[in-house]
Design an enzyme around this catalytic site. Structure first.
Site, mmCIF file in Angstrom:
data_model
loop_
_atom_site.group_PDB
_atom_site.id
_atom_site.type_symbol
_atom_site.label_atom_id
_atom_site.label_comp_id
_atom_site.label_asym_id
_atom_site.label_seq_id
_atom_site.Cartn_x
_atom_site.Cartn_y
_atom_site.Cartn_z
ATOM 1 N N ASP A 44 -2.420 10.801 -9.249
ATOM 2 C CA ASP A 44 -1.580 11.076 -8.314
ATOM 3 C C ASP A 44 -0.584 12.383 -8.515
ATOM 4 O OD1 ASP A 44 0.127 10.960 -5.735
ATOM 5 O OD2 ASP A 44 1.321 9.552 -6.716
ATOM 6 N N ARG A 61 3.144 7.074 1.765
ATOM 7 C CA ARG A 61 4.253 7.512 1.145
ATOM 8 C C ARG A 61 5.346 6.616 1.181
ATOM 9 N NH1 ARG A 61 3.376 12.835 -1.115
ATOM 10 N NH2 ARG A 61 4.721 11.941 -2.519
ATOM 11 N N GLU A 83 8.887 0.381 -0.041
ATOM 12 C CA GLU A 83 7.545 -0.131 0.289
ATOM 13 C C GLU A 83 7.324 -1.417 0.734
ATOM 14 O OE1 GLU A 83 5.072 1.625 -2.545
ATOM 15 O OE2 GLU A 83 5.767 3.713 -2.124
ATOM 16 N N GLU A 121 -2.182 3.754 -12.178
ATOM 17 C CA GLU A 121 -1.820 5.167 -11.754
ATOM 18 C C GLU A 121 -0.796 5.984 -12.350
ATOM 19 O OE1 GLU A 121 0.372 6.711 -7.577
ATOM 20 O OE2 GLU A 121 -1.044 4.947 -7.445
ATOM 21 N N ASP A 169 1.519 1.403 -10.861
ATOM 22 C CA ASP A 169 1.688 2.750 -10.712
ATOM 23 C C ASP A 169 2.787 3.019 -11.580
ATOM 24 O OD1 ASP A 169 2.348 5.401 -10.071
ATOM 25 O OD2 ASP A 169 3.128 4.895 -8.086
ATOM 26 N N LYS A 202 -3.079 11.588 -0.603
ATOM 27 C CA LYS A 202 -2.051 11.713 0.342
ATOM 28 C C LYS A 202 -1.987 12.833 1.102
ATOM 29 C CE LYS A 202 1.075 9.216 -2.911
ATOM 30 N NZ LYS A 202 2.245 9.430 -3.806
#
EC number: 4.2.1.11
Length: 428
Positions: A312, A366, A205, A285, A242, A337
């Site tokens: 999530d 994603r 990411e 998260e 997260d 998402k």
């Protein structure tokens, strides 16, 4: 009224070099829409099914079957039908699949078409996508970005357990200023890591993936980068994590391999609470495993009145599962998402349900992304208070930020940046 004239699916590549589904839709008034579907690395077990071919081609990750479903079953069902009613169209796609988790046609096939129709319908109306999806009478709002600048877990090949360490530039009046802040911190962090002789390679990411001894070492490096960039940690720039706890959960315990420690749910909640006490963390998260609802209850009772707790893998953008969480008082926020649930309409329903229950919504990318920027429009259209779309490098991530810059410019004086209001009122 515009009708669907043509639907075409194809296999394209995502940001990790794996195949994904892209769909093109033409309407009879000449309007055109295109959408490409992302793919996750750490996925919830209850997500809608991403249809893969198996076998040796693309290491089993090919999507020819899903593409064929677009070009046959879905095309035949939709051709000649109206593109004006997204909810009716998505219901038709769901019924056409007929399975509870979209495993017959594939959520990747269904979503590509659902999104492409929305894009085409927006153009047919002469509107940008965020205006097309916007509820009548609601004002547009620019979300606060959660910027994943340091990666661990399933998103990087290093020893850090927590999957994402994010900054949230909330102490600003405009999205463009918040974005500048994030970019400057990203570059400052690169210098911090380089000076320590650590890797400045990036993960899926776009965040750095250094080999650090502990999760706290990662947080300390980010705090130093914030200060070096000339910003105040906590006041101007908050932190978010997260944890991706489902990747740490084995035999009923949470394992931090880098630190050689493991915890039961209460102990892990204590561990996370200690991090919150020590650092300006405002959001966590997936703080517990997706199946550990008792653990989630413990965590929510411990931290839910203090910070944002995002589900999530827990909720997988599924309105039915979210309703169970609301009823049980678990978490206070949902990650959104599109490909977890598989249609635009079901995604909008999850956001609406969260909003009515007082839960915040975080629209998310994603780890396997494409150049598609629809989630930026989705966040603005739904007044979701936050967007999570990676770091400040890699074109697949920056594309979404650039789309938000375009929307801000287009809105002009009406462009409201949510800033500190991204979090629940009781969190400040």
């Amino acid at each position: 009224m515009a009708n669907i004239e043509r639907v075409i699916g194809r296999e394209v590549l995502d940001s990790r070099g794996n195949p994904t589904v892209e769909a093109d839709v033409w309407l009879d008034d000449g309007s055109f829409g295109r959408a490409a579907v992302p793919s996750g690395a750490s996925t919830g077990s209850r997500e809608a099914v991403e249809l893969r071919d198996g076998g040796g081609r693309y290491n089993g990750k090919g999507v020819r079957t899903a593409v064929e479903n677009v070009n046959t079953t879905i095309r035949e069902a939709l051709q000649g039908g109206s593109a004006d009613d997204q909810a009716a169209l998505d219901r038709q796609l769901i019924d056409l699949d007929g399975s509870p988790n979209k495993d017959r046609l594939g959520a990747n096939a269904i979503l590509a078409v659902s999104m492409a129709v929305a894009q085409a319908a927006a153009r047919s109306r002469g509107l940008p996508l965020y205006r097309h999806l916007q509820q009548e009478g609601s004002a547009a709002q620019l979300p606060a970005p959660m910027m994943n600048i340091l990666n661990g877990g399933e998103h990087a090949d290093n020893s850090v357990d927590i999957q994402e360490f994010m900054i949230m530039p909330i102490g600003f009046d405009r999205f463009s200023e918040a974005l500048r802040c994030g970019a400057e911190i990203f570059h400052a962090l690169k210098k911090v890591l380089h000076e320590r002789g650590l890797s400045t390679a990036v993960g899926d990411e776009g965040g750095f993936a250094p080999d650090l001894p502990s999760n706290e070492a990662a947080l300390e490096a980010i705090i130093e980068a914030i200060q070096r960039a000339g910003y105040q940690a906590g006041d101007q720039v908050a932190l978010a994590l997260d944890v991706a706890s489902s990747e740490l959960y084995r035999d009923g315990r949470y394992h931090l391999a880098s630190e050689g420690r493991d915890f039961d749910a209460a102990g892990f909640a204590d561990y996370l609470a200690q991090l919150v006490d020590k650092y300006p963390i405002v959001s966590i998260e997936d703080g517990m495993d997706e199946s550990d609802w008792d653990g989630w209850k413990v965590l929510t009772e411990r931290l839910g009145g203090q910070i944002q707790l995002v589900g999530d893998d827990l909720f997988v953008t599924n309105p039915q599962i979210l309703q169970q969480g609301i009823d049980r008082g678990i978490a206070n926020s949902i990650l959104i998402k599109l490909n977890q649930i598989g249609t635009v309409t079901e995604t909008l329903e999850a956001i609406r349900m969260a909003d009515e229950a007082g839960y915040t919504s975080v629209v998310s990318h994603r780890s396997g992304e494409t150049e598609d920027v629809a989630i930026a429009d989705l966040a603005v259209a739904t007044r979701a208070t936050q967007i999570k779309t990676g770091s400040l490098c890699r074109s697949d991530r920056v594309a979404k930020y650039n789309q938000l810059l375009r929307i801000e410019q287009e809105l002009g004086d009406d462009a409201r940046y949510v800033g500190r209001d991204a979090l629940r009122p009781e969190q400040g």
